[in-house]
Scaffold this motif. Sequence first.
Motif, mmCIF file in Angstrom:
data_model
loop_
_atom_site.group_PDB
_atom_site.id
_atom_site.type_symbol
_atom_site.label_atom_id
_atom_site.label_comp_id
_atom_site.label_asym_id
_atom_site.label_seq_id
_atom_site.Cartn_x
_atom_site.Cartn_y
_atom_site.Cartn_z
ATOM 1 N N PHE A 16 0.829 -1.194 0.000
ATOM 2 C CA PHE A 16 0.000 0.000 0.000
ATOM 3 C C PHE A 16 0.876 1.260 0.000
ATOM 4 C CE2 PHE A 16 -3.001 -3.188 1.487
ATOM 5 C CZ PHE A 16 -4.123 -2.876 0.720
ATOM 6 N N GLU A 17 2.035 1.199 0.649
ATOM 7 C CA GLU A 17 2.956 2.326 0.634
ATOM 8 C C GLU A 17 3.503 2.547 -0.771
ATOM 9 O OE1 GLU A 17 5.882 1.309 3.513
ATOM 10 O OE2 GLU A 17 4.488 1.408 5.209
ATOM 11 N N VAL A 18 3.884 1.465 -1.440
ATOM 12 C CA VAL A 18 4.380 1.578 -2.811
ATOM 13 C C VAL A 18 3.271 2.064 -3.734
ATOM 14 C CG1 VAL A 18 5.284 0.275 -4.789
ATOM 15 C CG2 VAL A 18 6.202 -0.128 -2.491
ATOM 16 N N LEU A 19 2.045 1.580 -3.513
ATOM 17 C CA LEU A 19 0.907 2.033 -4.325
ATOM 18 C C LEU A 19 0.728 3.541 -4.202
ATOM 19 C CD1 LEU A 19 -1.593 1.451 -6.076
ATOM 20 C CD2 LEU A 19 -2.867 1.016 -3.959
ATOM 21 N N ALA A 20 0.842 4.065 -2.979
ATOM 22 C CA ALA A 20 0.696 5.505 -2.767
ATOM 23 C C ALA A 20 1.793 6.277 -3.500
ATOM 24 C CB ALA A 20 0.729 5.818 -1.276
ATOM 25 N N ARG A 21 3.017 5.763 -3.449
ATOM 26 C CA ARG A 21 4.120 6.425 -4.151
ATOM 27 C C ARG A 21 3.906 6.375 -5.661
ATOM 28 N NH1 ARG A 21 9.472 3.765 -2.174
ATOM 29 N NH2 ARG A 21 10.338 5.189 -3.738
ATOM 30 N N ALA A 22 3.412 5.240 -6.140
ATOM 31 C CA ALA A 22 3.146 5.104 -7.574
ATOM 32 C C ALA A 22 2.073 6.093 -8.020
ATOM 33 C CB ALA A 22 2.724 3.671 -7.891
ATOM 34 N N LYS A 23 1.027 6.236 -7.220
ATOM 35 C CA LYS A 23 -0.046 7.175 -7.545
ATOM 36 C C LYS A 23 0.479 8.606 -7.560
ATOM 37 C CE LYS A 23 -3.514 4.307 -8.032
ATOM 38 N NZ LYS A 23 -4.143 4.125 -9.377
ATOM 39 N N ALA A 24 1.369 8.922 -6.622
ATOM 40 C CA ALA A 24 1.938 10.270 -6.577
ATOM 41 C C ALA A 24 2.770 10.549 -7.831
ATOM 42 C CB ALA A 24 2.798 10.430 -5.326
ATOM 43 N N LEU A 25 3.538 9.549 -8.283
ATOM 44 C CA LEU A 25 4.323 9.719 -9.499
ATOM 45 C C LEU A 25 3.415 9.890 -10.719
ATOM 46 C CD1 LEU A 25 7.131 7.059 -8.904
ATOM 47 C CD2 LEU A 25 7.418 9.549 -8.955
ATOM 48 N N GLU A 26 2.335 9.122 -10.749
ATOM 49 C CA GLU A 26 1.384 9.249 -11.855
ATOM 50 C C GLU A 26 0.749 10.631 -11.871
ATOM 51 O OE1 GLU A 26 -0.176 4.704 -12.680
ATOM 52 O OE2 GLU A 26 -1.116 5.843 -11.057
ATOM 53 N N GLY A 348 9.731 3.367 -13.683
ATOM 54 C CA GLY A 348 8.269 3.408 -13.685
ATOM 55 C C GLY A 348 7.637 2.045 -13.537
ATOM 56 N N VAL A 349 8.287 1.170 -12.753
ATOM 57 C CA VAL A 349 7.730 -0.162 -12.486
ATOM 58 C C VAL A 349 7.658 -0.354 -10.978
ATOM 59 C CG1 VAL A 349 8.021 -2.657 -12.760
ATOM 60 C CG2 VAL A 349 8.680 -1.111 -14.623
ATOM 61 N N ALA A 350 6.456 -0.597 -10.469
ATOM 62 C CA ALA A 350 6.256 -0.796 -9.038
ATOM 63 C C ALA A 350 6.364 -2.273 -8.701
ATOM 64 C CB ALA A 350 4.894 -0.263 -8.602
ATOM 65 N N THR A 351 7.324 -2.605 -7.847
ATOM 66 C CA THR A 351 7.480 -3.953 -7.309
ATOM 67 C C THR A 351 7.609 -3.799 -5.797
ATOM 68 O OG1 THR A 351 9.900 -3.898 -7.432
ATOM 69 C CG2 THR A 351 8.710 -4.686 -9.387
ATOM 70 N N ILE A 352 7.741 -4.913 -5.075
ATOM 71 C CA ILE A 352 7.889 -4.848 -3.625
ATOM 72 C C ILE A 352 9.168 -5.565 -3.218
ATOM 73 C CG2 ILE A 352 6.816 -5.273 -1.375
ATOM 74 C CD1 ILE A 352 5.124 -3.505 -3.136
ATOM 75 N N ALA A 353 9.988 -4.886 -2.421
ATOM 76 C CA ALA A 353 11.227 -5.491 -1.930
ATOM 77 C C ALA A 353 10.911 -6.692 -1.063
ATOM 78 C CB ALA A 353 12.021 -4.466 -1.122
ATOM 79 N N GLY A 354 11.691 -7.752 -1.230
ATOM 80 C CA GLY A 354 11.481 -8.955 -0.434
ATOM 81 C C GLY A 354 11.597 -8.707 1.053
ATOM 82 N N THR A 355 12.399 -7.710 1.454
ATOM 83 C CA THR A 355 12.567 -7.407 2.873
ATOM 84 C C THR A 355 11.292 -6.840 3.497
ATOM 85 O OG1 THR A 355 13.620 -5.362 2.105
ATOM 86 C CG2 THR A 355 15.062 -7.119 2.905
ATOM 87 N N SER A 356 10.337 -6.433 2.682
ATOM 88 C CA SER A 356 9.040 -6.006 3.213
ATOM 89 C C SER A 356 8.272 -7.187 3.791
ATOM 90 C CB SER A 356 8.205 -5.354 2.112
ATOM 91 O OG SER A 356 8.809 -4.162 1.657
ATOM 92 N N PHE A 357 8.733 -8.408 3.480
ATOM 93 C CA PHE A 357 8.050 -9.620 3.921
ATOM 94 C C PHE A 357 8.872 -10.402 4.945
ATOM 95 C CE2 PHE A 357 6.864 -8.536 -0.419
ATOM 96 C CZ PHE A 357 5.488 -8.395 -0.285
ATOM 97 N N GLY A 358 9.957 -9.780 5.437
ATOM 98 C CA GLY A 358 10.788 -10.439 6.430
ATOM 99 C C GLY A 358 12.250 -10.409 6.039
ATOM 100 N N ARG A 359 13.113 -10.680 7.005
ATOM 101 C CA ARG A 359 14.549 -10.555 6.741
ATOM 102 C C ARG A 359 15.056 -11.594 5.739
ATOM 103 N NH1 ARG A 359 18.025 -13.847 9.825
ATOM 104 N NH2 ARG A 359 17.000 -15.238 11.317
ATOM 105 N N HIS A 360 14.361 -12.728 5.642
ATOM 106 C CA HIS A 360 14.784 -13.730 4.667
ATOM 107 C C HIS A 360 14.347 -13.374 3.241
ATOM 108 C CE1 HIS A 360 15.249 -16.197 8.355
ATOM 109 N NE2 HIS A 360 16.285 -16.644 7.691
ATOM 110 N N GLY A 361 13.699 -12.225 3.103
ATOM 111 C CA GLY A 361 13.337 -11.749 1.768
ATOM 112 C C GLY A 361 14.412 -10.901 1.118
ATOM 113 N N GLU A 362 15.521 -10.658 1.851
ATOM 114 C CA GLU A 362 16.610 -9.901 1.231
ATOM 115 C C GLU A 362 17.131 -10.652 0.011
ATOM 116 O OE1 GLU A 362 18.208 -7.372 -0.050
ATOM 117 O OE2 GLU A 362 18.432 -6.556 1.993
#
Length: 394
Positions: A16-26, A348-362
């Motif tokens: 949702f944080e990335v979505l907000a940033r994407a909307k702001a860029l748009e 201009g591509v919104a993805t989510i960092a693996g670390t947003s889902f835990g430290r093993h997502g690095e």
Amino acid sequence: MQIAARMDRLGSESAFEVLARAKALEAQGKSVINLGIGQPDFSTPPHVVEAAVKALRDGHHGYTPANGILPLREAVAADIAARRGVSVDPDRIVIVPGGKVTMATAIQMFGEPGGEIMYPDPGFPIYESLVNFTGATAMGYPLLEKDGFAFRADDLLARITPRTRLLIVNSPANPTGGVAPAAEVKKLAEGLARHPHVAIMSDEIYSRLVLDDDKPYASFIPYTELHDRLIVLDGWSKTYAMTGWRLGWGLWPKKLAELATKLAINVHSCVNAPTQFGGIAALQGPQDAVEQMRQAFIRRRKLTVEGLNKLPGVSCIQPAGAFYAFPNVTKTGYSAKQLQDALLEDAGVATIAGTSFGRHGEGYLRFSFAADDAAISEALQRVGNWLAAHKVNN
């Protein structure tokens, strides 16, 4: 004002944080392809919409029972019997405004200082957030790429301690698309006999989105020996493209269903009436849209995974379920968060960092392929161009 200290322990959901940033860029006139948010890009089936509209026209405007209207709970029980092969009492079903409510209720029931709650890492970030909120100790267990990001029963069982109150599992999984093999589900269910103090919450919200036809879905519901401590989370959001309707269900042990209903009364009273009638229509009506959506995700999975594996510094195993790819980006030389931010701001591509889902997502990014083929292809092209411009090599 003095705010309770536990509020500082609440996390968030980066999508949702990335979505907000994407909307702001748009809003600034920039083109952004959003492969970050986890929701189907399909419309709710028309017959479901019509059922909710009819309910409003028929005068269903008031409160409903806190645990949901009986016809909907009966429809859920019938669906469980049809798809999981087990007959359950509708009184064990609690209808809630979205799947998160079931997980929040379960974690609040078992979480307190001195207790431990196990959850997948990488995993849905709200698990850890809510565990920390209760004051319990959050015990993440790793999901590894070499295992297809599926849990291994022996590993989970070995991590249980006398302080473990609740074990959370999620299959098919967010953010990895991992699906637990039936043999591992069976081994875990049988192994929990040695740990009668541990309750289990099985998040099965993606249960209808298994993408490999030769690997049928394995639920914990058929293991009736667990029914006195099994909580199952499921709902309509992903299966029927009803994310905004906020409708989910939980299957609880009878005594816990009563507590979940009491908490519902204290928090949200009930789920709105027309949405519940839409839920009945979804379960009892034609299922063509569900299969059409699944087939689209199968096609898009192929497009996404093949495209990711052609990118320099990127490798990606094939997810078995849900609509997420979880590519390994360690060879790019960037951290997951650095790459997430750069791809959004520069490509201009919104993805989510693996670390947003835990430290093993690095070292990983989450790509949602709940977008049309053209958007996925364009996003992959943009990512490839950015990597090439920054001299990333295999």
